[in-house]
Design a protein around this motif. Structure first.
Motif, PDB file in Angstrom:
ATOM      1  N   UNK A   1       0.780  -1.216  -0.080  1.00 17.64           N
ATOM      2  CA  UNK A   1       0.051   0.065  -0.026  1.00 17.64           C
ATOM      3  C   UNK A   1       1.029   1.122   0.073  1.00 17.64           C
ATOM      4  N   UNK A   2       0.708   2.069  -0.939  1.00 20.44           N
ATOM      5  CA  UNK A   2       1.287   3.326  -1.128  1.00 20.44           C
ATOM      6  C   UNK A   2       0.589   4.674  -1.035  1.00 20.44           C
TER       7      UNK A   2
ATOM      8  N   UNK B   1       3.324   7.764  -7.104  1.00 21.20           N
ATOM      9  CA  UNK B   1       3.484   6.247  -6.240  1.00 21.20           C
ATOM     10  C   UNK B   1       4.512   5.788  -6.564  1.00 21.20           C
ATOM     11  N   UNK B   2       4.799   5.319  -7.535  1.00 20.47           N
ATOM     12  CA  UNK B   2       6.070   4.547  -7.850  1.00 20.47           C
ATOM     13  C   UNK B   2       6.742   5.124  -9.276  1.00 20.47           C
ATOM     14  N   UNK B   3       7.903   5.672  -9.058  1.00 18.23           N
ATOM     15  CA  UNK B   3       8.531   6.232 -10.446  1.00 18.23           C
ATOM     16  C   UNK B   3       9.810   5.348 -10.498  1.00 18.23           C
ATOM     17  N   UNK B   4       9.879   5.308 -11.890  1.00 15.94           N
ATOM     18  CA  UNK B   4      11.207   4.866 -12.618  1.00 15.94           C
ATOM     19  C   UNK B   4      11.694   5.713 -13.711  1.00 15.94           C
ATOM     20  N   UNK B   5      12.879   6.309 -13.550  1.00 18.49           N
ATOM     21  CA  UNK B   5      13.523   7.048 -14.547  1.00 18.49           C
ATOM     22  C   UNK B   5      13.893   6.288 -15.731  1.00 18.49           C
TER      23      UNK B   5
ATOM     24  N   UNK C   1      -1.261  -4.194  -5.272  1.00 21.61           N
ATOM     25  CA  UNK C   1      -0.740  -2.943  -5.062  1.00 21.61           C
ATOM     26  C   UNK C   1      -1.791  -2.140  -4.878  1.00 21.61           C
ATOM     27  N   UNK C   2      -1.931  -1.238  -3.845  1.00 28.28           N
ATOM     28  CA  UNK C   2      -2.950  -0.036  -3.757  1.00 28.28           C
ATOM     29  C   UNK C   2      -2.432   1.131  -3.461  1.00 28.28           C
ATOM     30  N   UNK C   3      -2.447   2.079  -4.457  1.00 30.86           N
ATOM     31  CA  UNK C   3      -1.671   3.400  -4.455  1.00 30.86           C
ATOM     32  C   UNK C   3      -2.720   4.493  -4.509  1.00 30.86           C
ATOM     33  N   UNK C   4      -2.416   5.299  -3.829  1.00 37.21           N
ATOM     34  CA  UNK C   4      -3.186   6.799  -3.550  1.00 37.21           C
ATOM     35  C   UNK C   4      -2.024   7.765  -3.743  1.00 37.21           C
ATOM     36  N   UNK C   5      -2.178   8.509  -4.688  1.00 39.33           N
ATOM     37  CA  UNK C   5      -1.044   9.481  -4.905  1.00 39.33           C
ATOM     38  C   UNK C   5      -1.446  10.848  -5.479  1.00 39.33           C
TER      39      UNK C   5
ATOM     40  N   UNK D   1      -4.561  -1.473  -7.903  1.00 40.22           N
ATOM     41  CA  UNK D   1      -5.697  -0.261  -7.480  1.00 40.22           C
ATOM     42  C   UNK D   1      -5.054   1.209  -7.517  1.00 40.22           C
ATOM     43  N   UNK D   2      -5.362   2.094  -8.381  1.00 39.67           N
ATOM     44  CA  UNK D   2      -4.617   3.287  -8.265  1.00 39.67           C
ATOM     45  C   UNK D   2      -5.822   4.490  -8.341  1.00 39.67           C
TER      46      UNK D   2
END
Length: 520
Positions: free
Chosen positions: A190-191, A198-202, A212-216, A235-236
């Motif tokens: 859970x984020x 929430x989740x970042x990749x460059x 995954x549960x993401x609230x951003x 879930x975003x």
């Protein structure tokens, strides 16, 4: 078979050094496998694209016995093994390996900084990390990092305040990686990020398993080069885009690829945005709310189940240029299209349903569109050419901007003005023997329908029922009805009123006047 061999080898090695009682193969490749060369692979079903995912992306196992174990605790974290330094509530991973984390940090961070040829696996097994001003997990340098959710574990990452930069990187996500990042496992994460992503990749961001549960406040999943999803439950809830990939330096990158899993997105802006391409080959993708459901230069759906709800366009193919705005008065953009060849796609759009600044191509699958109720938008809207060669398509919406498929199509298509029909009313098409060819129940009120399905053949007669009205249509030409054009609209190359090319074009046989429907 491979896992059995690895397990047997691990047991033999353990016996030789007298540590059988301490070795436990649990949810992971293990340290030995972690150092093997990464290879492309397919899943047991043979459906995984081996150009998108590697063998190690898909395999979330690890060897607990050889992993470095880190117990998180405010001002008292401990590490058992090599490759970790503890400085207050900052845990630094500095060597290649597998790191098994558990415990809680109320204001802490996991940092990864290793040589750029090295891969690292971080296993979260009951981890809770909050940070008031930075990323709970920050990957500064590596070749690639795998974040694995231990089986049955529940993990939480939270950013509670505005980001404060501590180096040259603009860190702005709960998990922030400068390098390739893969998330997998059989646990949950859970984020919550009140100020960032929430989740970042460059680089490339991949999810191959896990929940995954993401609230951003910003994008839920963000990958500069790509976002790739093989499986998992996601879930975003996002105050901007749900899933986003954009690379302004290399326009061949910036794509979203979805092969499986269950994805549900509620977004304040785009549900899914990939500047170069959105490709869906399987899985279930549900955008429950958005401004635009999906936006990219190319939207390619060949499988799976897609369900999009939007306050503007449902599927929007655009290269972002101002010279090609689609529809009436716009030039067709090159290399811009919506392509649907399989799966089931449902769109509920207040703006255009399928909107392309270039082409629309349907060759298979099922497509159902509950389009706009206002005459300033259309269920189909394109600036180039719309071609249907297979599949089932039913589009409902207003009649002011309606378009049919074009003359290059090889499958029959019917466009009718059907009067003012209520939400929840059914549309059906039957052949002369009473066999149903297509059916759909519209989610919103509508006054026009576009129907294309296998079995619609030139020269044959069909009965079309929409709500309370019914009419017979003979396909004197394969494409029945050319559309209508309203002054100031974005209708593209629309010619006559619905009913052109050999048909009355409205229920009851009266030709609509000035783009309006008649209800008989």
């Amino acid at each position: 078979m491979k896992r059995q061999v690895l397990a047997a080898m691990a047991i033999i090695v353990a016996l030789s050094i007298g540590t059988v009682g301490c070795s436990k193969l649990s949810s992971g490749l293990g340290q030995a496998a972690a150092t093997t060369q990464e290879q492309s692979s397919t899943t047991e079903t043979g459906t995984t694209d081996d150009t998108m995912f590697t063998e190690r992306d898909l395999d979330s196992t690890y060897d607990e016995a050889s992993a470095t174990k880190v117990q998180l605790s405010d001002a008292g974290s401990t590490a058992e093994g090599e490759g970790v330094t503890v400085e207050g509530n900052v845990i630094r991973i500095t060597e290649e390996g597998t790191y098994l984390l558990s415990g809680t940090l109320s204001d802490g961070q996991i940092q990864v900084e290793v040589e750029d040829t090295v891969k690292v696996q971080i296993v979260l097994d009951g981890v809770s990390i909050s940070n008031a001003s930075n990323a709970p997990i920050y990957i500064k340098q590596a070749d690639k990092v795998f974040v694995t959710l231990a089986e049955g574990s529940e993990n939480t990452l939270k950013v509670t305040g505005e980001f404060v930069q501590t180096d040259d990187n603009n860190v702005d996500g709960a998990i922030f990686s400068k390098e390739d990042l893969t998330l997998n496992g059989q646990g949950s994460l859970t984020i919550q990020d009140a100020y960032g992503h929430g989740i970042v990749s460059k680089d490339d961001l991949a999810i191959t398993s896990g929940s995954y549960t993401i609230d951003s406040a910003k994008q839920g999943l963000s990958g500069k080069n790509s976002v790739r999803i093989a499986d998992g439950k996601i879930r975003i809830q996002s105050d901007t885009d749900g899933i986003h990939s954009e690379n302004t330096e290399n326009t061949s990158l910036g794509f979203v690829y979805i092969e499986g899993g269950e994805i549900q997105i509620s977004a304040a802006d785009d549900g899914i945005k990939g500047t170069q391409k959105i490709q869906i080959v399987g899985g279930t993708v549900e955008v429950t709310s958005s401004t635009e459901g999906m936006e990219s230069a190319l939207i390619d759906i060949s499988g799976g189940k897609v369900d999009v709800t939007s306050t503007d366009d449902g599927l929007n193919a655009t290269d972002g240029s101002t010279s090609s705005q689609g529809g009436f008065g716009g030039d067709a953009a090159q290399d811009v299209s919506i392509r649907i060849s399989g799966g089931v796609t449902s769109v509920d759009a207040s703006g255009d349903g399928l909107d392309s600044n270039g082409a629309i191509e349907v060759s298979g699958g099922e497509v159902y569109v509950s389009g706009p109720t206002n005459d300033g938008n259309g269920g189909l809207d394109y600036a180039g050419e719309a071609v249907v060669t297979g599949g089932t398509v039913v589009v409902t919406g207003s009649s002011g901007m309606v378009q049919n498929f074009g003359s290059s199509s090889t499958q029959g298509s019917i466009l009718l003005n059907v009067g003012n029909q209520e939400a929840g009313s059914a549309i059906t098409v039957k052949d002369q023997n009473g066999n149903e060819i297509a059916s759909f129940t519209a989610k919103k009120a509508y006054s026009s329908v576009v129907i294309s399905a296998e079995g619609l053949e030139q020269g044959s007669t069909y009965t079309v029922t929409a709500g309370s009205g019914s009419t017979e249509v003979t396909l004197d030409t394969l494409i029945y009805g050319e559309g209508s054009q309203q002054p100031g609209g974005r209708g593209g190359n629309m010619g006559q009123q619905p009913g052109g090319n050999g048909g009355p074009g409205s229920m009851g046989g009266q030709r609509p006047q000035d783009g309006q429907s008649t209800n008989q």
